[in-house]
Scaffold this motif. Sequence first.
Motif, PDB file in Angstrom:
ATOM      1  N   TYR A  27       1.384  12.145  -1.290  1.00  0.00           N
ATOM      2  CA  TYR A  27       1.948  11.210  -2.250  1.00  0.00           C
ATOM      3  C   TYR A  27       0.948  10.139  -2.651  1.00  0.00           C
ATOM      4  O   TYR A  27       1.043   9.566  -3.722  1.00  0.00           O
ATOM      5  CB  TYR A  27       3.230  10.586  -1.700  1.00  0.00           C
ATOM      6  CG  TYR A  27       4.413  11.476  -1.941  1.00  0.00           C
ATOM      7  CD1 TYR A  27       4.596  12.615  -1.170  1.00  0.00           C
ATOM      8  CD2 TYR A  27       5.320  11.221  -2.955  1.00  0.00           C
ATOM      9  CE1 TYR A  27       5.655  13.469  -1.399  1.00  0.00           C
ATOM     10  CE2 TYR A  27       6.389  12.069  -3.191  1.00  0.00           C
ATOM     11  CZ  TYR A  27       6.550  13.192  -2.409  1.00  0.00           C
ATOM     12  OH  TYR A  27       7.601  14.036  -2.650  1.00  0.00           O
ATOM     13  N   SER A  28       0.018   9.876  -1.770  1.00  0.00           N
ATOM     14  CA  SER A  28      -1.011   8.911  -2.128  1.00  0.00           C
ATOM     15  C   SER A  28      -2.252   9.144  -1.289  1.00  0.00           C
ATOM     16  O   SER A  28      -2.183   9.701  -0.189  1.00  0.00           O
ATOM     17  CB  SER A  28      -0.511   7.474  -1.946  1.00  0.00           C
ATOM     18  OG  SER A  28      -0.303   7.183  -0.585  1.00  0.00           O
ATOM     19  N   HIS A  71      -5.708   6.877  -0.081  1.00  0.00           N
ATOM     20  CA  HIS A  71      -6.294   5.545  -0.003  1.00  0.00           C
ATOM     21  C   HIS A  71      -7.758   5.694   0.387  1.00  0.00           C
ATOM     22  O   HIS A  71      -8.078   6.436   1.313  1.00  0.00           O
ATOM     23  CB  HIS A  71      -5.588   4.704   1.077  1.00  0.00           C
ATOM     24  CG  HIS A  71      -4.109   4.596   0.906  1.00  0.00           C
ATOM     25  ND1 HIS A  71      -3.441   3.397   1.004  1.00  0.00           N
ATOM     26  CD2 HIS A  71      -3.154   5.521   0.653  1.00  0.00           C
ATOM     27  CE1 HIS A  71      -2.150   3.597   0.820  1.00  0.00           C
ATOM     28  NE2 HIS A  71      -1.953   4.880   0.604  1.00  0.00           N
ATOM     29  N   ILE A 108      -6.289   2.934  -4.347  1.00  0.00           N
ATOM     30  CA  ILE A 108      -5.209   3.865  -4.029  1.00  0.00           C
ATOM     31  C   ILE A 108      -5.001   4.775  -5.214  1.00  0.00           C
ATOM     32  O   ILE A 108      -5.035   4.327  -6.364  1.00  0.00           O
ATOM     33  CB  ILE A 108      -3.893   3.113  -3.756  1.00  0.00           C
ATOM     34  CG1 ILE A 108      -3.929   2.393  -2.426  1.00  0.00           C
ATOM     35  CG2 ILE A 108      -2.713   4.075  -3.758  1.00  0.00           C
ATOM     36  CD1 ILE A 108      -2.698   1.550  -2.182  1.00  0.00           C
ATOM     37  N   LEU A 129      -2.159   7.549  -6.636  1.00  0.00           N
ATOM     38  CA  LEU A 129      -0.793   7.990  -6.409  1.00  0.00           C
ATOM     39  C   LEU A 129      -0.559   9.371  -7.003  1.00  0.00           C
ATOM     40  O   LEU A 129      -1.267   9.800  -7.920  1.00  0.00           O
ATOM     41  CB  LEU A 129       0.185   6.997  -7.021  1.00  0.00           C
ATOM     42  CG  LEU A 129       0.050   5.556  -6.548  1.00  0.00           C
ATOM     43  CD1 LEU A 129       1.058   4.666  -7.250  1.00  0.00           C
ATOM     44  CD2 LEU A 129       0.235   5.476  -5.038  1.00  0.00           C
ATOM     45  N   ASP A 174      -1.315   9.850   2.709  1.00  0.00           N
ATOM     46  CA  ASP A 174       0.073   9.476   2.990  1.00  0.00           C
ATOM     47  C   ASP A 174       0.947  10.590   2.447  1.00  0.00           C
ATOM     48  O   ASP A 174       1.104  10.720   1.238  1.00  0.00           O
ATOM     49  CB  ASP A 174       0.393   8.144   2.304  1.00  0.00           C
ATOM     50  CG  ASP A 174       1.779   7.629   2.642  1.00  0.00           C
ATOM     51  OD1 ASP A 174       2.092   6.504   2.235  1.00  0.00           O
ATOM     52  OD2 ASP A 174       2.537   8.337   3.322  1.00  0.00           O
ATOM     53  N   TYR A 234       6.415   6.668   4.764  1.00  0.00           N
ATOM     54  CA  TYR A 234       5.621   5.799   3.919  1.00  0.00           C
ATOM     55  C   TYR A 234       4.744   4.898   4.774  1.00  0.00           C
ATOM     56  O   TYR A 234       5.204   4.298   5.737  1.00  0.00           O
ATOM     57  CB  TYR A 234       6.524   4.904   3.076  1.00  0.00           C
ATOM     58  CG  TYR A 234       7.265   5.609   1.973  1.00  0.00           C
ATOM     59  CD1 TYR A 234       8.611   5.376   1.775  1.00  0.00           C
ATOM     60  CD2 TYR A 234       6.618   6.494   1.118  1.00  0.00           C
ATOM     61  CE1 TYR A 234       9.305   5.996   0.758  1.00  0.00           C
ATOM     62  CE2 TYR A 234       7.297   7.125   0.100  1.00  0.00           C
ATOM     63  CZ  TYR A 234       8.640   6.864  -0.077  1.00  0.00           C
ATOM     64  OH  TYR A 234       9.331   7.480  -1.081  1.00  0.00           O
ATOM     65  N   GLY A 235       3.509   4.778   4.334  1.00  0.00           N
ATOM     66  CA  GLY A 235       2.605   3.874   5.025  1.00  0.00           C
ATOM     67  C   GLY A 235       1.925   4.485   6.219  1.00  0.00           C
ATOM     68  O   GLY A 235       1.034   3.880   6.787  1.00  0.00           O
ATOM     69  N   LYS A 236       2.297   5.684   6.633  1.00  0.00           N
ATOM     70  CA  LYS A 236       1.652   6.283   7.784  1.00  0.00           C
ATOM     71  C   LYS A 236       0.418   7.026   7.297  1.00  0.00           C
ATOM     72  O   LYS A 236       0.490   8.163   6.875  1.00  0.00           O
ATOM     73  CB  LYS A 236       2.604   7.240   8.506  1.00  0.00           C
ATOM     74  CG  LYS A 236       2.005   7.856   9.755  1.00  0.00           C
ATOM     75  CD  LYS A 236       2.988   8.757  10.464  1.00  0.00           C
ATOM     76  CE  LYS A 236       2.344   9.420  11.670  1.00  0.00           C
ATOM     77  NZ  LYS A 236       3.308  10.274  12.397  1.00  0.00           N
ATOM     78  N   LEU A 237      -0.715   6.346   7.345  1.00  0.00           N
ATOM     79  CA  LEU A 237      -1.945   6.948   6.861  1.00  0.00           C
ATOM     80  C   LEU A 237      -2.609   7.774   7.943  1.00  0.00           C
ATOM     81  O   LEU A 237      -2.704   7.347   9.094  1.00  0.00           O
ATOM     82  CB  LEU A 237      -2.916   5.860   6.391  1.00  0.00           C
ATOM     83  CG  LEU A 237      -2.536   5.070   5.152  1.00  0.00           C
ATOM     84  CD1 LEU A 237      -3.642   4.092   4.790  1.00  0.00           C
ATOM     85  CD2 LEU A 237      -2.235   5.991   3.988  1.00  0.00           C
ATOM     86  N   TYR A 292       0.373  -2.578  11.676  1.00  0.00           N
ATOM     87  CA  TYR A 292      -0.088  -1.315  12.238  1.00  0.00           C
ATOM     88  C   TYR A 292      -1.168  -1.590  13.293  1.00  0.00           C
ATOM     89  O   TYR A 292      -1.996  -2.491  13.121  1.00  0.00           O
ATOM     90  CB  TYR A 292      -0.739  -0.436  11.163  1.00  0.00           C
ATOM     91  CG  TYR A 292       0.032  -0.295   9.870  1.00  0.00           C
ATOM     92  CD1 TYR A 292      -0.007  -1.291   8.905  1.00  0.00           C
ATOM     93  CD2 TYR A 292       0.769   0.857   9.600  1.00  0.00           C
ATOM     94  CE1 TYR A 292       0.677  -1.158   7.710  1.00  0.00           C
ATOM     95  CE2 TYR A 292       1.451   0.998   8.403  1.00  0.00           C
ATOM     96  CZ  TYR A 292       1.405  -0.011   7.464  1.00  0.00           C
ATOM     97  OH  TYR A 292       2.084   0.125   6.276  1.00  0.00           O
ATOM     98  N   GLN A 340       3.457   1.550  14.347  1.00  0.00           N
ATOM     99  CA  GLN A 340       3.746   0.896  13.075  1.00  0.00           C
ATOM    100  C   GLN A 340       5.035   0.099  13.222  1.00  0.00           C
ATOM    101  O   GLN A 340       6.056   0.630  13.672  1.00  0.00           O
ATOM    102  CB  GLN A 340       3.901   1.998  12.022  1.00  0.00           C
ATOM    103  CG  GLN A 340       4.173   1.564  10.623  1.00  0.00           C
ATOM    104  CD  GLN A 340       4.319   2.784   9.709  1.00  0.00           C
ATOM    105  OE1 GLN A 340       4.187   3.930  10.133  1.00  0.00           O
ATOM    106  NE2 GLN A 340       4.602   2.540   8.451  1.00  0.00           N
ATOM    107  N   GLN A 365      -3.008  -1.336   2.810  1.00  0.00           N
ATOM    108  CA  GLN A 365      -3.118  -1.878   4.156  1.00  0.00           C
ATOM    109  C   GLN A 365      -4.423  -2.670   4.257  1.00  0.00           C
ATOM    110  O   GLN A 365      -5.474  -2.199   3.845  1.00  0.00           O
ATOM    111  CB  GLN A 365      -3.129  -0.743   5.190  1.00  0.00           C
ATOM    112  CG  GLN A 365      -1.816   0.031   5.233  1.00  0.00           C
ATOM    113  CD  GLN A 365      -1.792   1.088   6.313  1.00  0.00           C
ATOM    114  OE1 GLN A 365      -2.476   0.994   7.324  1.00  0.00           O
ATOM    115  NE2 GLN A 365      -0.969   2.115   6.101  1.00  0.00           N
TER     116      GLN A 365
END
Lengths: 114, 116
Positions: A29-30, A32, A47, A49, A91, A99-102, B33, B48, B105
């Motif tokens: 989805y993304s 970074h 980023i 998307l 992600d 979400y946010g878990k890279l 995080y 997280q 982040q």
Amino acid sequence: QQPVQSPQAVILREGEDAVINCSSSKALYSVHWYRQKHGEAPVFLMILLKGGEQKGHEKISASFNEKKQQSSLYLTASQLSYSGTYFCGTDGLAGGTSYGKLTFGQGTILTVHP
Amino acid sequence: EAGVAQSPRYKIIEKRQSVAFWCNPISGHATLYWYQQILGQGPKLLIQFQNNGVVDDSQLPKDRFSAERLKGVDSTLKIQPAKLEDSAVYLCASSLVLANVGETQYFGPGTRLLVL
């Protein structure tokens, strides 16, 4: 699963161009991009998307090919300050809640010489 | 705007000892995080938080690692007891919100841990 970056290392002269690739085995989805200099924190670059957007930041731009699950970082007319290790972080939604878990690649070391 | 603060910057301990790291995120950032970065590798997410709740700790070795964010602001990561393979840089990062895809982040300077 960790994305795979290529190449592992690049050596350039000032003014030369480089491309760093980031490939994932799962839907994204993304993506970074970060640059980390030795002994310092990773610094956010951009980023991308879902949707194949191409984003730019000065002489650094990137693309995101959703179908191929790949992103590429383009460094144009490199400067000495571009030296460092470049990481892509991906992600991907797992059950819609991540979400946010890279997940970061192993990094590409870029060295720019005068 | 102040960035993510971490302390200490460096720590050397013997194996089987305990160690704790502290992180203060950017003001107003709800998500925090903790990452572990082993030399030559990319950062690996350990845990997280969203405010003071844990969102994901699937990669945290819970037999020796623990983390808390009691008041939804600063956070502490503890290792007890430490092993040689815990030698790494421990990075803290924060982002404004969790629910948006592509939320940036921002990383702190990290704590370099050496376990002898």
